[in-house]
Enzyme design. Structure first.
Site, PDB file in Angstrom:
ATOM      1  N   ILE A 150       0.778  -1.278  -0.137  1.00 33.29           N
ATOM      2  CA  ILE A 150       0.076  -0.058  -0.118  1.00 33.29           C
ATOM      3  C   ILE A 150       0.921   1.277  -0.037  1.00 33.29           C
ATOM      4  O   ILE A 150       0.533   2.402  -0.809  1.00 33.29           O
ATOM      5  CB  ILE A 150      -0.926   0.086   1.105  1.00 33.29           C
ATOM      6  CG1 ILE A 150      -1.918  -0.980   1.196  1.00 33.29           C
ATOM      7  CG2 ILE A 150      -1.704   1.266   1.428  1.00 33.29           C
ATOM      8  CD1 ILE A 150      -2.698  -1.192   2.532  1.00 33.29           C
ATOM      9  N   SER A 187      -5.012   3.299   9.113  1.00 32.99           N
ATOM     10  CA  SER A 187      -5.584   2.345  10.064  1.00 32.99           C
ATOM     11  C   SER A 187      -5.918   0.960   9.208  1.00 32.99           C
ATOM     12  O   SER A 187      -5.200   0.501   8.508  1.00 32.99           O
ATOM     13  CB  SER A 187      -6.675   3.151  10.346  1.00 32.99           C
ATOM     14  OG  SER A 187      -7.480   2.378  11.523  1.00 32.99           O
ATOM     15  N   SER A 188      -7.138   0.390   9.871  1.00 32.36           N
ATOM     16  CA  SER A 188      -7.632  -0.760   9.201  1.00 32.36           C
ATOM     17  C   SER A 188      -8.872  -0.808   9.645  1.00 32.36           C
ATOM     18  O   SER A 188      -9.434  -0.250  10.692  1.00 32.36           O
ATOM     19  CB  SER A 188      -6.877  -1.650   9.923  1.00 32.36           C
ATOM     20  OG  SER A 188      -7.548  -3.107   9.684  1.00 32.36           O
ATOM     21  N   THR A 235      -1.575  -7.553  -0.813  1.00 33.54           N
ATOM     22  CA  THR A 235       0.020  -7.165  -0.756  1.00 33.54           C
ATOM     23  C   THR A 235       0.639  -8.257  -0.256  1.00 33.54           C
ATOM     24  O   THR A 235       0.256  -9.308   0.121  1.00 33.54           O
ATOM     25  CB  THR A 235       0.125  -5.882   0.373  1.00 33.54           C
ATOM     26  OG1 THR A 235      -0.277  -6.456   1.737  1.00 33.54           O
ATOM     27  CG2 THR A 235      -0.619  -4.849   0.020  1.00 33.54           C
ATOM     28  N   TYR A 266      -3.346  -6.441  16.732  1.00 32.24           N
ATOM     29  CA  TYR A 266      -2.994  -5.564  15.804  1.00 32.24           C
ATOM     30  C   TYR A 266      -4.123  -4.616  15.454  1.00 32.24           C
ATOM     31  O   TYR A 266      -4.224  -3.403  15.505  1.00 32.24           O
ATOM     32  CB  TYR A 266      -3.224  -6.469  14.309  1.00 32.24           C
ATOM     33  CG  TYR A 266      -3.527  -5.776  13.171  1.00 32.24           C
ATOM     34  CD1 TYR A 266      -2.237  -5.002  12.481  1.00 32.24           C
ATOM     35  CD2 TYR A 266      -4.653  -5.606  12.350  1.00 32.24           C
ATOM     36  CE1 TYR A 266      -2.206  -4.103  11.280  1.00 32.24           C
ATOM     37  CE2 TYR A 266      -4.722  -5.189  11.422  1.00 32.24           C
ATOM     38  CZ  TYR A 266      -3.556  -4.224  10.672  1.00 32.24           C
ATOM     39  OH  TYR A 266      -3.628  -3.652   9.519  1.00 32.24           O
ATOM     40  N   LYS A 291      -4.342  -0.270  15.799  1.00 32.75           N
ATOM     41  CA  LYS A 291      -4.971   0.816  14.548  1.00 32.75           C
ATOM     42  C   LYS A 291      -6.055   1.324  15.501  1.00 32.75           C
ATOM     43  O   LYS A 291      -6.127   2.611  14.964  1.00 32.75           O
ATOM     44  CB  LYS A 291      -5.838  -0.137  13.549  1.00 32.75           C
ATOM     45  CG  LYS A 291      -4.679  -0.999  12.736  1.00 32.75           C
ATOM     46  CD  LYS A 291      -3.821  -0.021  12.104  1.00 32.75           C
ATOM     47  CE  LYS A 291      -2.847  -0.616  11.221  1.00 32.75           C
ATOM     48  NZ  LYS A 291      -1.699   0.142  10.590  1.00 32.75           N
TER      49      LYS A 291
HETATM   50  P1  NAP Z   1       3.393  -4.839   3.475  1.00 34.88           P
HETATM   51  O1  NAP Z   1       3.125  -5.224   2.120  1.00 34.88           O
HETATM   52  O2  NAP Z   1       3.776  -6.031   4.294  1.00 34.88           O
HETATM   53  O3  NAP Z   1       4.602  -3.668   3.257  1.00 34.88           O
HETATM   54  C1  NAP Z   1       4.990  -3.157   4.514  1.00 34.88           C
HETATM   55  C2  NAP Z   1       5.857  -1.897   4.570  1.00 34.88           C
HETATM   56  O4  NAP Z   1       5.999  -1.380   5.687  1.00 34.88           O
HETATM   57  C3  NAP Z   1       7.141  -2.081   3.769  1.00 34.88           C
HETATM   58  O5  NAP Z   1       7.565  -1.325   3.084  1.00 34.88           O
HETATM   59  C4  NAP Z   1       8.098  -2.528   4.829  1.00 34.88           C
HETATM   60  O6  NAP Z   1       9.611  -2.279   4.520  1.00 34.88           O
HETATM   61  C5  NAP Z   1       7.437  -1.468   5.988  1.00 34.88           C
HETATM   62  N1  NAP Z   1       7.733  -2.114   7.138  1.00 34.88           N
HETATM   63  C6  NAP Z   1       7.296  -2.978   7.881  1.00 34.88           C
HETATM   64  N2  NAP Z   1       7.682  -3.076   9.162  1.00 34.88           N
HETATM   65  C7  NAP Z   1       8.776  -2.115   9.357  1.00 34.88           C
HETATM   66  C8  NAP Z   1       9.482  -1.700  10.292  1.00 34.88           C
HETATM   67  N3  NAP Z   1       9.596  -2.333  11.407  1.00 34.88           N
HETATM   68  N4  NAP Z   1      10.217  -0.731  10.218  1.00 34.88           N
HETATM   69  C9  NAP Z   1      10.282   0.010   8.959  1.00 34.88           C
HETATM   70  N5  NAP Z   1       9.520  -0.337   7.861  1.00 34.88           N
HETATM   71  C10 NAP Z   1       8.696  -1.270   8.001  1.00 34.88           C
HETATM   72  O7  NAP Z   1       2.203  -4.090   4.075  1.00 34.88           O
HETATM   73  P2  NAP Z   1       0.866  -3.381   3.385  1.00 34.88           P
HETATM   74  O8  NAP Z   1      -0.228  -4.634   3.323  1.00 34.88           O
HETATM   75  O9  NAP Z   1       1.101  -2.733   2.436  1.00 34.88           O
HETATM   76  O10 NAP Z   1       0.411  -2.525   4.696  1.00 34.88           O
HETATM   77  C11 NAP Z   1       0.508  -1.287   4.757  1.00 34.88           C
HETATM   78  C12 NAP Z   1      -0.044  -0.642   5.986  1.00 34.88           C
HETATM   79  O11 NAP Z   1      -1.603  -0.925   5.540  1.00 34.88           O
HETATM   80  C13 NAP Z   1       0.091  -1.280   7.082  1.00 34.88           C
HETATM   81  O12 NAP Z   1      -0.117  -0.299   8.307  1.00 34.88           O
HETATM   82  C14 NAP Z   1      -1.296  -2.336   7.361  1.00 34.88           C
HETATM   83  O13 NAP Z   1      -1.646  -2.572   8.989  1.00 34.88           O
HETATM   84  C15 NAP Z   1      -2.112  -1.469   6.737  1.00 34.88           C
HETATM   85  N6  NAP Z   1      -3.547  -2.452   6.232  1.00 34.88           N
HETATM   86  C16 NAP Z   1      -3.182  -3.270   5.448  1.00 34.88           C
HETATM   87  C17 NAP Z   1      -4.138  -4.108   4.958  1.00 34.88           C
HETATM   88  C18 NAP Z   1      -4.119  -5.291   3.898  1.00 34.88           C
HETATM   89  O14 NAP Z   1      -4.992  -6.075   3.711  1.00 34.88           O
HETATM   90  N7  NAP Z   1      -2.859  -5.369   3.276  1.00 34.88           N
HETATM   91  C19 NAP Z   1      -5.376  -3.903   5.339  1.00 34.88           C
HETATM   92  C20 NAP Z   1      -5.767  -2.885   6.313  1.00 34.88           C
HETATM   93  C21 NAP Z   1      -4.365  -2.281   6.696  1.00 34.88           C
HETATM   94  P3  NAP Z   1      10.412  -3.328   4.111  1.00 34.88           P
HETATM   95  O15 NAP Z   1      10.205  -3.677   2.536  1.00 34.88           O
HETATM   96  O16 NAP Z   1      11.823  -2.736   4.066  1.00 34.88           O
HETATM   97  O17 NAP Z   1      10.348  -4.590   4.879  1.00 34.88           O
END
Ligand code: NAP
Length: 250
Positions: free
Chosen positions: A18, A140-141, A190, A155, A159
């Protein structure tokens, strides 16, 4: 001229998922984007290169969040490239999924450190860098508002805490013309959701069925909502929780 030409944005966790979608969209709108990552420098560089190929401007900064002094180190890195920020998107986050009996104290502390403590201190240490009239957008989520996945309770709690932060911060920063909002995605395709969506037989279908729109979300679906709040058109929206779940809570 794009809607964000002349603006600087910092998107945490923009190397993948995202965050990458948000970084690409804000850059397309003309912002110069700090693509933050934790450990995956290669992915961050790919994001920066993709933005450059599309005619945008970006730079990568790597700092692992959830570690002592993380916010100060991130801003020190940022300062090497830019002298202020107009749009801060707190997107980086990690999940937890375990029955409550099995969730360790370490895991609980870690998810709060990355998802809540880091954004709080990023804002705190960034107040002098954040320009008047700017934007803070916290990712958030939908799980902050529904108990549909109780094994993700810790988790979801992070949020919900982030949402309270958005609301109070909107009052604190309002006098400076800075808006603060939460954007809440539903299930987005993702790396974070790959095990469920792509490594189970019916993951895609089950996830699609949760959304009123009958499909799984993409990073671009969330990025477009963020772009609205980041733009001048979003100037009168603050302290808001934007449901970007594709109707998963209805
Ligand atoms: P993702 O694909 O796992 O990507 C996570 C990103 O955050 C990557 O750029 C990662 O960096 C970085 N990251 C993770 N842990 C970190 C840390 N300790 N320090 C620095 N950077 C860190 O996640 P995503 O699904 O895109 O989610 C992004 C946001 O949306 C999150 O806050 C998640 O809770 C929220 N969200 C996601 C969903 C969903 O369905 N995917 C739904 C609701 C909310 P690296 O590449 O260096 O690891």
């Amino acid at each position: 001229m794009g809607a964000l030409t002349g603006k600087t944005a910092l998107v945490t966790g923009a190397s993948r998922g995202i965050g990458r979608g948000i970084a690409e969209r804000l850059a397309r709108d003309g912002a110069r984007v700090a693509v933050h990552y934790g450990t995956n420098e290669r992915a961050a560089k790919e994001t920066v290169a993709a933005i450059g190929s599309a005619g945008g401007s970006a730079f990568a900064i790597g700092v692992e969040l959830g570690t002592p002094g993380d916010a100060e180190r991130l801003w020190a890195e940022f300062d090497r490239h830019a002298d202020g920020v107009d749009i801060l998107v707190n997107n980086a986050g990690i999940g937890t999924s375990a029955p409550i009996e099995e969730l360790s104290e370490e895991e609980y502390d870690r998810v709060f450190a990355v998802n809540v403590k880091a954004p709080f201190h990023l804002v705190r240490h960034g107040l002098g860098r954040l320009r008047d009239g700017g934007r803070v957008i916290n990712i958030s989520s939908g799980l902050a508002r529904t108990a549909v996945m109780p094994d993700k309770v810790a988790y979801a709690m992070t949020k919900a805490a982030l949402d309270v932060f958005s609301r109070d911060l909107s009052k604190l920063l309002g006098p400076r013309g800075i808006t603060v909002n939460s954007v809440a995605p539903g299930i987005i395709d993702t790396d974070n959701t790959a095990d469920f969506l792509h490594r189970t037989e019916d993951g895609q279908a089950r996830a699609a069925a949760i959304s009123a729109l009958g499909r799984v979300g993409t990073p671009a679906d969330v990025a477009d909502a963020v772009a609205f709040l980041a733009s001048a058109d979003g100037r009168w929206v603050t302290g808001h929780w934007l449901d970007a779940t594709g109707g998963s809570l209805t």
